[in-house]
Structure formats: structure tokens, C-alpha cells
Design a protein around this motif. Sequence first.
Motif, PDB file in Angstrom:
ATOM      1  N   ARG A 126       0.780  -1.238  -0.158  1.00  0.00           N
ATOM      2  CA  ARG A 126       0.040   0.028   0.111  1.00  0.00           C
ATOM      3  C   ARG A 126       0.848   1.307   0.096  1.00  0.00           C
ATOM      4  N   ILE A 127       0.477   2.184  -0.903  1.00  0.00           N
ATOM      5  CA  ILE A 127       1.237   3.422  -0.873  1.00  0.00           C
ATOM      6  C   ILE A 127       0.184   4.336  -1.116  1.00  0.00           C
ATOM      7  N   ALA A 128       0.194   5.530  -0.413  1.00  0.00           N
ATOM      8  CA  ALA A 128      -0.724   6.770  -0.445  1.00  0.00           C
ATOM      9  C   ALA A 128      -0.107   7.952   0.269  1.00  0.00           C
ATOM     10  N   VAL A 129      -0.450   8.961  -0.363  1.00  0.00           N
ATOM     11  CA  VAL A 129      -0.114  10.344  -0.002  1.00  0.00           C
ATOM     12  C   VAL A 129      -1.366  11.133   0.337  1.00  0.00           C
ATOM     13  N   ALA A 173      -1.864  14.416  -0.168  1.00  0.00           N
ATOM     14  CA  ALA A 173      -2.281  15.359  -1.070  1.00  0.00           C
ATOM     15  C   ALA A 173      -1.773  14.893  -2.229  1.00  0.00           C
ATOM     16  N   PRO A 174      -2.507  14.182  -3.068  1.00  0.00           N
ATOM     17  CA  PRO A 174      -2.225  13.603  -4.404  1.00  0.00           C
ATOM     18  C   PRO A 174      -1.747  14.842  -5.353  1.00  0.00           C
ATOM     19  N   GLY A 175      -1.025  14.449  -6.432  1.00  0.00           N
ATOM     20  CA  GLY A 175      -0.782  15.553  -7.590  1.00  0.00           C
ATOM     21  C   GLY A 175       0.155  16.532  -7.260  1.00  0.00           C
ATOM     22  N   GLN A 176       0.910  16.588  -5.959  1.00  0.00           N
ATOM     23  CA  GLN A 176       1.846  17.766  -5.889  1.00  0.00           C
ATOM     24  C   GLN A 176       3.372  17.153  -5.909  1.00  0.00           C
ATOM     25  N   GLY A 177       3.578  16.229  -6.566  1.00  0.00           N
ATOM     26  CA  GLY A 177       4.935  15.607  -6.855  1.00  0.00           C
ATOM     27  C   GLY A 177       5.917  14.735  -5.731  1.00  0.00           C
ATOM     28  N   LEU A 178       4.849  14.435  -4.715  1.00  0.00           N
ATOM     29  CA  LEU A 178       5.595  13.839  -3.726  1.00  0.00           C
ATOM     30  C   LEU A 178       5.893  12.169  -3.989  1.00  0.00           C
ATOM     31  N   GLY A 179       4.630  11.710  -4.967  1.00  0.00           N
ATOM     32  CA  GLY A 179       4.827  10.104  -5.274  1.00  0.00           C
ATOM     33  C   GLY A 179       6.068   9.841  -5.741  1.00  0.00           C
ATOM     34  N   ALA A 180       6.660  10.409  -6.769  1.00  0.00           N
ATOM     35  CA  ALA A 180       7.865  10.291  -7.306  1.00  0.00           C
ATOM     36  C   ALA A 180       9.208  10.040  -6.533  1.00  0.00           C
ATOM     37  N   LEU A 194       3.996  -5.188  -7.124  1.00  0.00           N
ATOM     38  CA  LEU A 194       2.909  -4.550  -6.554  1.00  0.00           C
ATOM     39  C   LEU A 194       1.724  -4.859  -7.488  1.00  0.00           C
ATOM     40  N   TYR A 195       0.441  -4.634  -6.894  1.00  0.00           N
ATOM     41  CA  TYR A 195      -0.575  -4.912  -7.714  1.00  0.00           C
ATOM     42  C   TYR A 195      -1.255  -3.183  -7.706  1.00  0.00           C
ATOM     43  N   VAL A 196      -1.632  -2.771  -9.010  1.00  0.00           N
ATOM     44  CA  VAL A 196      -2.280  -1.329  -9.135  1.00  0.00           C
ATOM     45  C   VAL A 196      -3.490  -1.682  -9.639  1.00  0.00           C
ATOM     46  N   HIS A 256       1.370   5.761 -13.874  1.00  0.00           N
ATOM     47  CA  HIS A 256       2.249   6.689 -14.565  1.00  0.00           C
ATOM     48  C   HIS A 256       3.457   6.701 -13.779  1.00  0.00           C
ATOM     49  N   VAL A 257       2.978   6.916 -12.315  1.00  0.00           N
ATOM     50  CA  VAL A 257       4.284   7.313 -11.407  1.00  0.00           C
ATOM     51  C   VAL A 257       5.256   5.798 -11.298  1.00  0.00           C
ATOM     52  N   TYR A 258       4.511   4.649 -11.363  1.00  0.00           N
ATOM     53  CA  TYR A 258       5.321   3.577 -11.199  1.00  0.00           C
ATOM     54  C   TYR A 258       6.148   3.198 -12.585  1.00  0.00           C
ATOM     55  N   ARG A 259       5.587   3.585 -13.620  1.00  0.00           N
ATOM     56  CA  ARG A 259       6.511   3.430 -14.880  1.00  0.00           C
ATOM     57  C   ARG A 259       7.559   4.434 -14.900  1.00  0.00           C
TER      58      ARG A 259
HETATM   59  C1  COA Z   1      -0.314   7.003  -6.295  1.00  0.00           C
HETATM   60  C2  COA Z   1       0.054   8.276  -5.494  1.00  0.00           C
HETATM   61  C3  COA Z   1       1.176   7.738  -4.304  1.00  0.00           C
HETATM   62  C4  COA Z   1       1.180   9.123  -6.481  1.00  0.00           C
HETATM   63  O1  COA Z   1       1.747  10.094  -5.591  1.00  0.00           O
HETATM   64  P1  COA Z   1       1.717  11.556  -6.100  1.00  0.00           P
HETATM   65  O2  COA Z   1       2.096  12.615  -5.091  1.00  0.00           O
HETATM   66  O3  COA Z   1       0.008  11.999  -6.481  1.00  0.00           O
HETATM   67  O4  COA Z   1       2.368  11.674  -7.457  1.00  0.00           O
HETATM   68  P2  COA Z   1       2.978  12.697  -8.269  1.00  0.00           P
HETATM   69  O5  COA Z   1       2.220  14.140  -8.132  1.00  0.00           O
HETATM   70  O6  COA Z   1       4.428  12.690  -7.884  1.00  0.00           O
HETATM   71  O7  COA Z   1       3.134  12.364  -9.687  1.00  0.00           O
HETATM   72  C5  COA Z   1       1.896  12.219 -10.415  1.00  0.00           C
HETATM   73  C6  COA Z   1       2.143  11.900 -11.938  1.00  0.00           C
HETATM   74  O8  COA Z   1       1.223  11.326 -12.596  1.00  0.00           O
HETATM   75  C7  COA Z   1       0.611  12.274 -13.893  1.00  0.00           C
HETATM   76  N1  COA Z   1      -0.939  12.032 -13.596  1.00  0.00           N
HETATM   77  C8  COA Z   1      -1.789  12.577 -12.666  1.00  0.00           C
HETATM   78  N2  COA Z   1      -2.981  12.163 -13.253  1.00  0.00           N
HETATM   79  C9  COA Z   1      -2.867  11.452 -14.084  1.00  0.00           C
HETATM   80  C10 COA Z   1      -3.708  10.831 -15.033  1.00  0.00           C
HETATM   81  N3  COA Z   1      -4.842  10.802 -14.747  1.00  0.00           N
HETATM   82  N4  COA Z   1      -3.099   9.818 -15.948  1.00  0.00           N
HETATM   83  C11 COA Z   1      -1.732   9.493 -16.217  1.00  0.00           C
HETATM   84  N5  COA Z   1      -0.855  10.495 -15.224  1.00  0.00           N
HETATM   85  C12 COA Z   1      -1.318  11.145 -14.525  1.00  0.00           C
HETATM   86  C13 COA Z   1       1.189  13.613 -13.222  1.00  0.00           C
HETATM   87  O9  COA Z   1       1.327  14.361 -14.600  1.00  0.00           O
HETATM   88  C14 COA Z   1       2.447  13.249 -12.582  1.00  0.00           C
HETATM   89  O10 COA Z   1       3.253  12.845 -13.722  1.00  0.00           O
HETATM   90  P3  COA Z   1       4.810  13.689 -13.625  1.00  0.00           P
HETATM   91  O11 COA Z   1       5.572  13.467 -12.836  1.00  0.00           O
HETATM   92  O12 COA Z   1       5.350  12.832 -14.951  1.00  0.00           O
HETATM   93  O13 COA Z   1       4.295  15.193 -14.283  1.00  0.00           O
HETATM   94  C15 COA Z   1      -0.960   9.218  -4.941  1.00  0.00           C
HETATM   95  O14 COA Z   1      -1.622   9.887  -6.082  1.00  0.00           O
HETATM   96  C16 COA Z   1      -2.081   8.555  -3.988  1.00  0.00           C
HETATM   97  O15 COA Z   1      -1.581   8.454  -2.951  1.00  0.00           O
HETATM   98  N6  COA Z   1      -2.946   8.048  -4.736  1.00  0.00           N
HETATM   99  C17 COA Z   1      -4.181   7.579  -3.870  1.00  0.00           C
HETATM  100  C18 COA Z   1      -3.655   6.221  -3.493  1.00  0.00           C
HETATM  101  C19 COA Z   1      -3.320   5.324  -4.382  1.00  0.00           C
HETATM  102  O16 COA Z   1      -3.768   5.396  -5.665  1.00  0.00           O
HETATM  103  N7  COA Z   1      -2.187   4.628  -4.159  1.00  0.00           N
HETATM  104  C20 COA Z   1      -1.404   3.468  -5.331  1.00  0.00           C
HETATM  105  C21 COA Z   1      -2.150   2.210  -5.168  1.00  0.00           C
HETATM  106  S1  COA Z   1      -1.105   1.141  -6.038  1.00  0.00           S
END
Ligand code: COA
Length: 180
Positions: free
Chosen positions: A80-83, A85-92, A113-115, A124-127
Amino acid sequence: MAPRVALRPATPADIPFVMAVERIPGHDAFINLWAEEEHAASIAGPDHAYLIADGPDGRPAGFAILSDMRDVHGNICLKRIAVAAPGQGLGAPFLRAIGGWTFGNTAAHRLWLYVVATNDRARHVYRAQHFAEEGTLREARLNPDGTRTALILMSLLRREWAARAAGPAPMIPTPAIPAP
Ligand SMILES: CC(C)(COP(=O)(O)OP(=O)(O)OC[C@H]1O[C@@H](n2cnc3c(N)ncnc32)[C@H](O)[C@@H]1OP(=O)(O)O)[C@@H](O)C(=O)NCCC(=O)NCCS
């Protein structure tokens, strides 16, 4: 520029944060959530590792749960992974740090992982972090509304991480994985 995250092992005091993030509206489409007792047992046991990403302000910004920590074949699951505030660049940077922690501190050969197939942002983030898509588990996820969605299996091998790692892994002690 991507925000910096500081990775640290979670303590039981982080469980309320983990549970609050699990319960953010919309997250339930993509992640499962556990009750407090399940988290308490997992964080205390040898089969899971809980990691917290502290954000630029020093406050918890995301969490990750690894499972299968004692898998004899060295397959550790990013369960499991989650932030918050999604979409603010923390995920990468968070995912990069998780890879560094896993391969730098355990004998893992493969981080997998499974997504949910419709989770385009996460895929997108995983790839982008070099996870390979290995296959589709058709209709494997039962959604809260009773519908079903496919899961995508993804993984990152140790040699792929080593070839692409941008920097040194943070050294945080973790129990060694027994040899097969
Ligand atoms: C998945 C998660 C951890 C990623 O973290 P994040 O902080 O949101 O990710 P980032 O902001 O670093 O990056 C998001 C990227 O996805 C891209 N993106 C956003 N929405 C998108 C969409 N609908 N389709 C494709 N790409 C998308 C953004 O452009 C960005 O890409 P970039 O880094 O190349 O510019 C977060 O979104 C989250 O907690 N989501 C809810 C829980 C979840 O889905 N967990 C994963 C379970 S497998």
C-alpha cells in the motif's frame, strides 16, 4: 523541482496518520484500508515494514506498507502507498526512496505491487520509476460498489533499481531476509 521527502520507519504513533490517509475520500477506489488492530499487529510483526514520508515541512505526507518481508525468494510487496495530498509531486520521490530503502536495507530481489487498472496516475508514477508491467489479473478487485476491476502486476528488479538509482540508499536497519 520535485519536493524532497525524508523517509523513516513508522512507529505505532503513526498509525492514526496512516488510517487518516487511507480514509481520504477517493482513495478507497485504489487502496484497501485496515482497522487499527490490523495495523497494530502488522507494524509489530516481522512480515511488514511501515515507512513514512515526511514532507518539506517535516510533517508526515505519505505512508507505505511493505509486506512479505520474509519471503524466501526475495519478493517484497509494496502492499500500500498513499499520500495525503496527491498530485503535488511527492509520489515520485517517495517511490524512489522506497526503492532505495528496500534494496539498500534488505536482500530483496524484486519489489512488486498490484495497481488497479484504472489508476492511471499511479501507473504513470510506477512506470516513471522503471517498474515493469508484468500482466493483468482480470476482474481481481472487488470494488465497494460490487463492481470488479482488473489489477495490473508490476515489479522492479534489484538490478534495474541499481542501474537506475539516482543516489545512495538511506541506510535504515531492517531484519535480514533468510536465504532460500
Ligand atoms: C499514487 C500516488 C501515491 C502518487 O503520488 P502523487 O504525489 O500523487 O504523484 P506525483 O504528484 O509525484 O506524480 C503524479 C504523476 O502522474 C501524472 N498524472 C496525474 N494524473 C494522471 C492521469 N490521470 N493519468 C496519467 N498520469 C497522470 C502527473 O502528471 C504526474 O506525472 P509527472 O511526474 O510525469 O509530471 C498518489 O496519487 C496517491 O496517494 N493516490 C491515492 C492512493 C493510490 O492510488 N495509491 C496507489 C495504489 S497502487
